[in-house]
Design a protein around this motif. Structure first.
Motif, short mmCIF file in Angstrom:
data_model
loop_
_atom_site.label_atom_id
_atom_site.label_comp_id
_atom_site.label_asym_id
_atom_site.label_seq_id
_atom_site.Cartn_x
_atom_site.Cartn_y
_atom_site.Cartn_z
N ASP A 23 0.81 -1.21 0.00
CA ASP A 23 0.00 0.00 0.00
C ASP A 23 0.85 1.28 0.00
O ASP A 23 0.50 2.28 0.62
N LEU A 24 1.97 1.23 -0.72
CA LEU A 24 2.86 2.40 -0.80
C LEU A 24 2.65 3.18 -2.09
O LEU A 24 2.96 4.37 -2.15
N ILE A 25 2.14 2.50 -3.12
CA ILE A 25 1.80 3.19 -4.38
C ILE A 25 0.46 2.68 -4.87
O ILE A 25 -0.02 1.63 -4.44
N GLU A 26 -0.12 3.45 -5.79
CA GLU A 26 -1.32 3.00 -6.49
C GLU A 26 -1.10 3.21 -7.98
O GLU A 26 -0.38 4.12 -8.39
N ILE A 27 -1.71 2.36 -8.78
CA ILE A 27 -1.59 2.45 -10.23
C ILE A 27 -2.97 2.69 -10.82
O ILE A 27 -3.89 1.90 -10.61
N THR A 28 -3.09 3.81 -11.52
CA THR A 28 -4.35 4.12 -12.19
C THR A 28 -4.17 3.90 -13.69
O THR A 28 -3.12 3.41 -14.13
N GLU A 29 -5.14 4.30 -14.46
CA GLU A 29 -5.04 4.14 -15.92
C GLU A 29 -3.87 4.93 -16.50
O GLU A 29 -3.22 4.48 -17.44
N ASN A 30 -3.60 6.10 -15.91
CA ASN A 30 -2.59 6.99 -16.49
C ASN A 30 -1.36 7.24 -15.61
O ASN A 30 -0.35 7.74 -16.10
N TYR A 31 -1.45 6.92 -14.30
CA TYR A 31 -0.37 7.29 -13.40
C TYR A 31 0.01 6.19 -12.43
O TYR A 31 -0.80 5.31 -12.09
N ILE A 32 1.27 6.28 -11.98
CA ILE A 32 1.77 5.48 -10.86
C ILE A 32 2.13 6.50 -9.79
O ILE A 32 2.99 7.36 -10.02
N ARG A 33 1.48 6.45 -8.64
CA ARG A 33 1.71 7.51 -7.64
C ARG A 33 1.77 6.97 -6.22
O ARG A 33 1.32 5.85 -5.94
N LEU A 34 2.32 7.78 -5.33
CA LEU A 34 2.38 7.43 -3.92
C LEU A 34 0.99 7.46 -3.30
O LEU A 34 0.16 8.31 -3.63
N THR A 35 0.73 6.52 -2.41
CA THR A 35 -0.48 6.55 -1.60
C THR A 35 -0.20 7.45 -0.38
O THR A 35 0.94 7.87 -0.16
N PRO A 36 -1.23 7.75 0.43
CA PRO A 36 -0.95 8.49 1.68
C PRO A 36 0.12 7.81 2.53
O PRO A 36 1.01 8.47 3.08
N LYS A 37 0.06 6.48 2.61
CA LYS A 37 1.09 5.75 3.36
C LYS A 37 2.45 5.92 2.68
O LYS A 37 3.48 6.06 3.34
N GLY A 38 2.43 5.94 1.35
CA GLY A 38 3.67 6.12 0.59
C GLY A 38 4.30 7.48 0.81
O GLY A 38 5.52 7.62 0.78
N LEU A 39 3.47 8.50 1.03
CA LEU A 39 4.00 9.83 1.33
C LEU A 39 4.81 9.81 2.62
O LEU A 39 5.83 10.49 2.74
N ASP A 40 4.34 9.03 3.59
CA ASP A 40 5.06 8.93 4.86
C ASP A 40 6.32 8.08 4.75
O ASP A 40 7.29 8.28 5.50
N LEU A 41 6.31 7.12 3.83
CA LEU A 41 7.42 6.18 3.71
C LEU A 41 8.05 6.25 2.32
O LEU A 41 8.44 5.24 1.75
N ALA A 42 8.15 7.47 1.80
CA ALA A 42 8.62 7.66 0.43
C ALA A 42 10.02 7.11 0.20
O ALA A 42 10.33 6.59 -0.88
N ASN A 43 10.89 7.21 1.20
CA ASN A 43 12.26 6.71 1.02
C ASN A 43 12.27 5.22 0.68
O ASN A 43 13.12 4.75 -0.09
N ILE A 44 11.34 4.47 1.26
CA ILE A 44 11.25 3.03 0.98
C ILE A 44 10.86 2.81 -0.48
O ILE A 44 11.37 1.90 -1.15
N VAL A 45 9.96 3.65 -0.97
CA VAL A 45 9.55 3.56 -2.38
C VAL A 45 10.72 3.88 -3.30
O VAL A 45 11.02 3.13 -4.25
N TRP A 46 11.39 4.99 -3.04
CA TRP A 46 12.49 5.42 -3.91
C TRP A 46 13.63 4.41 -3.93
O TRP A 46 14.31 4.27 -4.96
N GLU A 47 13.84 3.73 -2.81
CA GLU A 47 14.94 2.76 -2.75
C GLU A 47 14.79 1.64 -3.78
O GLU A 47 15.78 1.05 -4.22
N GLU A 48 13.57 1.37 -4.20
CA GLU A 48 13.33 0.34 -5.20
C GLU A 48 13.90 0.71 -6.57
O GLU A 48 14.08 -0.15 -7.43
N PHE A 49 14.22 2.00 -6.75
CA PHE A 49 14.69 2.46 -8.06
C PHE A 49 16.10 3.07 -7.99
O PHE A 49 16.51 3.79 -8.88
#
Length: 222
Positions: free
Chosen positions: A195-221
């Motif tokens: 629950d760190l990102i969500e994927i819509t038809e046009n975008y891949i974006r951070l969820t509210p939880k992802g905003l708090d744990l953005a460093n964990i998301v960025w580490e994947e890339f």
């Protein structure tokens, strides 16, 4: 001619700060009516006087939960007062989003002029020397990175995931002729599951939880 665009940097999570202190600061900031507001959480640098004060117990840092509550209070307060949250640390009145920062997050090229200025051209990140004398003499540059396509694509994902709107899937396809959902299916599946990102038809974006744990998301890339 007066100054047309003003930015205010606001730091939260500072020693001994309470939510009431922050709310008072936010009220004063909004009263000043700047076009752009950057919000940062304080990072304690190793070996600094501030770190020593905290270690001695002379100053007390807010708990992580308190600091996150401050972030969300700030977000809600600024949005309620007409500021658009367009990047994880940045808010702006409509039409006053930072053009340079957006260009950087969209991985566009730029040239820095002057001592210590940084540039990004032809997949290469470099900076000018920090000595004025050397800069005037031959403008010697320091190359920091020459990106492979794989590194460039990962960086594109990381930078665009800083934006609240996220990665524009079609823009990625236009630039790299591949679908990021397929190309990063392993990383994205893990992040969606947590629950760190969500994927819509046009975008891949951070969820509210992802905003708090953005460093964990960025580490994947990285």
């Amino acid at each position: 001619m007066g100054i047309e665009n003003i930015n205010i940097d606001l730091i939260l999570g500072i020693p001994n700060q309470t939510q009431e202190d922050l709310e008072e600061s936010l009220e004063k900031v909004v009263e000043l009516n700047p076009e752009h507001i950057s919000v940062y959480s304080l990072i304690i640098e190793e070996g600094t006087y501030l770190e020593r004060q905290i270690q001695k117990g002379e100053l007390k840092m807010p708990a992580d939960e308190t600091e996150r509550a401050m972030y969300w209070m700030t977000k809600e307060f600024l949005e309620r007062n007409g500021y658009i949250h367009y990047e994880i640390s940045n808010f702006a009145k409509k039409g006053y989003e930072s053009k340079h920062n957006l260009d950087c997050w969209n991985q566009k090229e730029y040239i820095g002029l002057g001592t210590s200025a940084h540039s990004y051209i032809n997949k290469t990140r470099y900076s000018n020397v920090d000595s004025i004398e050397e800069y005037i003499k031959d403008n010697h540059i320091i190359v920091h990175e020459i990106q492979t396509e794989e590194v460039q694509k990962k960086e594109y994902m990381l930078l665009n995931l800083r934006k609240i709107e996220g990665v524009n899937i079609q823009s990625y396809k236009n630039k790299y002729t591949q679908n990021p959902i397929f190309e990063y299916r392993k990383e994205l599946s893990k992040l969606v599951e947590n629950d760190l990102i969500e994927i819509t038809e046009n975008y891949i974006r951070l969820t509210p939880k992802g905003l708090d744990l953005a460093n964990i998301v960025w580490e994947e890339f990285v």
